[in-house]
Write a protein that holds these residues in place. Structure first.
Motif, PDB file in Angstrom:
ATOM      1  N   UNK A  26       0.841  -1.176  -0.112  1.00  0.00           N
ATOM      2  CA  UNK A  26       0.184   0.054   0.024  1.00  0.00           C
ATOM      3  C   UNK A  26       0.885   1.119   0.176  1.00  0.00           C
ATOM      4  N   UNK A  27       2.107   1.031   0.260  1.00  0.00           N
ATOM      5  CA  UNK A  27       3.060   2.273   0.141  1.00  0.00           C
ATOM      6  C   UNK A  27       3.178   2.898  -1.139  1.00  0.00           C
ATOM      7  N   UNK A  28       2.925   2.121  -2.213  1.00  0.00           N
ATOM      8  CA  UNK A  28       2.911   2.417  -3.648  1.00  0.00           C
ATOM      9  C   UNK A  28       1.593   3.476  -4.060  1.00  0.00           C
ATOM     10  N   UNK A  29       0.585   3.525  -3.065  1.00  0.00           N
ATOM     11  CA  UNK A  29      -0.731   4.071  -3.525  1.00  0.00           C
ATOM     12  C   UNK A  29      -0.121   5.573  -3.802  1.00  0.00           C
ATOM     13  N   UNK A  76      10.139  12.718  -9.840  1.00  0.00           N
ATOM     14  CA  UNK A  76      10.486  11.552 -10.714  1.00  0.00           C
ATOM     15  C   UNK A  76      11.429  10.871  -9.327  1.00  0.00           C
ATOM     16  N   UNK A  77      12.288  11.315  -8.661  1.00  0.00           N
ATOM     17  CA  UNK A  77      13.080  10.717  -7.779  1.00  0.00           C
ATOM     18  C   UNK A  77      12.229   9.947  -6.809  1.00  0.00           C
ATOM     19  N   UNK A  78      11.482  10.922  -6.242  1.00  0.00           N
ATOM     20  CA  UNK A  78      10.593  10.107  -5.127  1.00  0.00           C
ATOM     21  C   UNK A  78       9.951   8.951  -5.624  1.00  0.00           C
ATOM     22  N   UNK A  79       9.173   9.073  -6.836  1.00  0.00           N
ATOM     23  CA  UNK A  79       8.444   8.083  -7.344  1.00  0.00           C
ATOM     24  C   UNK A  79       9.374   7.005  -7.509  1.00  0.00           C
TER      25      UNK A  79
END
Length: 194
Positions: free
Chosen positions: A123-126, A147-150
């Motif tokens: 769920x952290x990818x939400x 982009x870096x955070x993603x």
């Protein structure tokens, strides 16, 4: 319930912002506590009692939510009812509710195959999925600074998935469908609130 509201009315002024803050934080604590309890209860039912009917479980949760909302709005009149048109229901609320039902069924069914800890890590990818849904539907603009955070969030989710000992592909697909529909649902709610 009335005793709690009596204490709130006694110690916090009716028109003060402190009262609203305390009530908001109390609601968040109750929501987070009950949410965690429901997750653990669902996993317990599905593993200990071998209850493999997530749609039925979802129906029970939604019936409880409806009953609670009915009591809060109609019986205790703690929250005023807004005026809602049929068009708002069919164009805004129904798609959100349909997405939410898919989220609940797939997420509940994933508990049969995956551990609670692993599902919470997925769920952290939400936030990443919500961002991509917002970009895809033209609500948000793609920013290179994000982009870096993603990439970091995505890499973390991939590493967790790779390191899971008892991972089931079926459970991973169910949770992925749940997360995709959750991101679309959150995007639609954001659009409704704007």
């Amino acid at each position: 319930m009335s005793q709690i509201m009596h204490l709130v009315n006694k110690y916090l002024p009716a028109e003060g912002s402190l009262r609203n803050i305390v009530i908001a934080y109390a609601c968040v604590v109750v929501w987070m506590s009950s949410s965690g309890a429901v997750v653990l209860h669902n996993k317990w039912l599905m593993t200990v009692f071998n209850f493999k009917y997530p749609a039925c479980m979802t129906m029970m949760h939604m019936s409880f939510s409806f009953t609670l909302a009915f009591l809060i709005c109609k019986v205790f009149k703690l929250v005023p009812l807004p005026h809602i048109t049929t068009q708002q229901i069919t164009h805004a609320m129904f798609p959100i509710g349909a997405c939410y039902s898919v989220v609940l069924v797939c997420s509940n069914y994933a508990y049969v195959y995956l551990t609670v800890a692993f599902i919470q890590m997925l769920k952290a990818s939400l936030p990443v999925l919500v961002f991509f849904a917002s970009v895809a539907f033209g609500v948000a603009k793609f920013e290179r600074s994000l982009l870096w955070t993603i990439c970091v969030i995505s890499a973390g989710v991939i590493l967790v998935t790779e390191g899971e000992v008892g991972m089931s592909l079926h459970g991973l697909l169910l949770q992925s469908v749940s997360l995709i529909f959750e991101s679309v649902r959150l995007f639609m709610i954001e659009g409704l609130l704007k």
